[in-house]
Design a protein around this motif. Structure first.
Motif, short mmCIF file in Angstrom:
data_model
loop_
_atom_site.label_atom_id
_atom_site.label_comp_id
_atom_site.label_asym_id
_atom_site.label_seq_id
_atom_site.Cartn_x
_atom_site.Cartn_y
_atom_site.Cartn_z
N LYS A 29 0.83 -1.21 0.00
CA LYS A 29 0.00 0.00 0.00
C LYS A 29 0.86 1.25 0.00
O LYS A 29 0.57 2.24 -0.71
CB LYS A 29 -0.93 0.00 1.23
CG LYS A 29 -2.09 -0.97 1.14
CD LYS A 29 -3.00 -0.81 2.36
CE LYS A 29 -4.22 -1.71 2.27
NZ LYS A 29 -5.12 -1.54 3.43
N ALA A 30 1.93 1.22 0.79
CA ALA A 30 2.82 2.38 0.86
C ALA A 30 3.51 2.62 -0.49
O ALA A 30 3.57 3.75 -0.99
CB ALA A 30 3.86 2.17 1.95
N MET A 31 4.04 1.56 -1.11
CA MET A 31 4.72 1.69 -2.39
C MET A 31 3.75 2.11 -3.49
O MET A 31 4.09 2.91 -4.37
CB MET A 31 5.41 0.38 -2.76
CG MET A 31 6.64 0.07 -1.93
SD MET A 31 7.93 1.35 -2.04
CE MET A 31 8.35 1.29 -3.78
N ASP A 32 2.54 1.58 -3.47
CA ASP A 32 1.54 1.94 -4.47
C ASP A 32 1.22 3.44 -4.40
O ASP A 32 1.11 4.12 -5.42
CB ASP A 32 0.27 1.11 -4.25
CG ASP A 32 -0.78 1.34 -5.34
OD1 ASP A 32 -0.40 1.37 -6.53
OD2 ASP A 32 -1.96 1.50 -5.01
N THR B 227 15.86 4.12 -2.79
CA THR B 227 14.64 4.13 -3.60
C THR B 227 13.62 5.11 -3.05
O THR B 227 12.91 5.78 -3.79
CB THR B 227 14.03 2.71 -3.65
OG1 THR B 227 15.02 1.80 -4.12
CG2 THR B 227 12.83 2.68 -4.58
N ILE B 228 13.54 5.19 -1.73
CA ILE B 228 12.60 6.10 -1.08
C ILE B 228 13.39 7.19 -0.35
O ILE B 228 14.22 6.88 0.51
CB ILE B 228 11.70 5.35 -0.07
CG1 ILE B 228 10.95 4.21 -0.78
CG2 ILE B 228 10.70 6.31 0.58
CD1 ILE B 228 10.19 3.31 0.16
N ARG B 229 13.14 8.43 -0.68
CA ARG B 229 13.87 9.55 -0.07
C ARG B 229 12.99 10.25 0.97
O ARG B 229 11.80 10.48 0.74
CB ARG B 229 14.29 10.54 -1.15
CG ARG B 229 15.02 11.76 -0.62
CD ARG B 229 15.69 12.53 -1.76
NE ARG B 229 14.72 12.95 -2.78
CZ ARG B 229 14.01 14.08 -2.71
NH1 ARG B 229 14.13 14.87 -1.66
NH2 ARG B 229 13.18 14.39 -3.69
N THR B 230 13.58 10.57 2.09
CA THR B 230 12.87 11.29 3.15
C THR B 230 12.87 12.78 2.87
O THR B 230 13.90 13.36 2.54
CB THR B 230 13.54 11.05 4.52
OG1 THR B 230 13.53 9.65 4.81
CG2 THR B 230 12.80 11.79 5.62
#
Length: 229
Positions: free
Chosen positions: A160-163, A216-219
């Motif tokens: 869900k988070a990645m989507d 892949t995921i940046r804060t």
């Protein structure tokens, strides 16, 4: 049901009438008028005489440029040079007297079925995948594929988070937005922050352990996260 468009420059109805008598019941035969923008699965261009080679070549080039229809030339003349020209311009085939009607129908119908299968697969793939540079979110497998070979399996919450990140590619998804999509529960701001941070941490750990992708995921400090594309 297949839509079969017919181009007949001379307006001679004999070939049209012959087509109507032999086509399968699931084919809908439609005369193509000039500047028609309708979609067809197969376009048949009737060649009534050798003089039409210029018109047919022009029609072929236009169709290849504007549509993905199968194209067959239905020729009442026997001219090998014309046939070679049409094939070089992208025609899928040329129907002459040397090709029996029954055989031509099988060839055309097989091509139509194959085209339909490919189209359905492409549509399904589009629905099942979300892409950004080097990363694919596979909706069916609930996983992320990196560099076309390395697959990261996700839990339901991680998916869900990645989507959500994929749907907002290049934009920051706030902690509140992510929390509402994933949990839809009322909790304190601190608790929401903790649960989101913990979830993203586990996703990042999976990327580090199973692929070479480390960021892949940046804060986005004090705001949320963004998919790093």
């Amino acid at each position: 049901m297949y839509r079969i468009g017919v181009v007949n420059f001379e307006g001679n109805t004999s070939e049209w009438e012959q087509l109507q008598t032999i086509i399968p019941s699931e084919w809908t035969l439609i005369p193509i008028v000039e500047d028609s923008k309708d979609r067809y699965d197969l376009i048949i261009i009737v060649e009534n005489s050798l003089k039409q080679v210029g018109e047919i070549c022009g029609q072929l080039i236009q169709v290849k440029k504007e549509a993905d229809s199968l194209i067959w030339i239905w020729s009442v003349v026997q001219n090998e040079m014309n046939r070679m020209v049409y094939l070089k311009l992208g025609a899928d085939g040329v129907k002459t007297d040397s090709l029996k009607l029954e055989e031509w129908l099988l060839v055309a119908e097989n091509a139509l079925k194959r085209k339909k299968v490919i189209s359905n697969l492409q549509t399904e793939k589009t629905v099942q995948e979300s892409r950004c540079e080097g990363i694919v979110l596979n909706h069916r497998n609930r996983s992320v594929v990196v560099n076309e070979t390395e697959e990261v399996q996700l839990t339901n919450l991680e998916y869900k988070a990645m989507d959500l990140l994929f749907k907002n590619m290049g934009k920051t998804v706030t902690y509140e937005e992510m929390y509402q999509v994933i949990w839809e529960e009322e909790e304190s701001t601190e608790r929401k922050f903790y649960r989101i941070s913990n979830l993203i941490f586990h996703i990042r750990q999976k990327f580090i352990q199973e692929t070479s992708a480390t960021e892949t995921i940046r804060t986005v400090r004090s705001k949320g996260y963004v998919l790093n594309v």
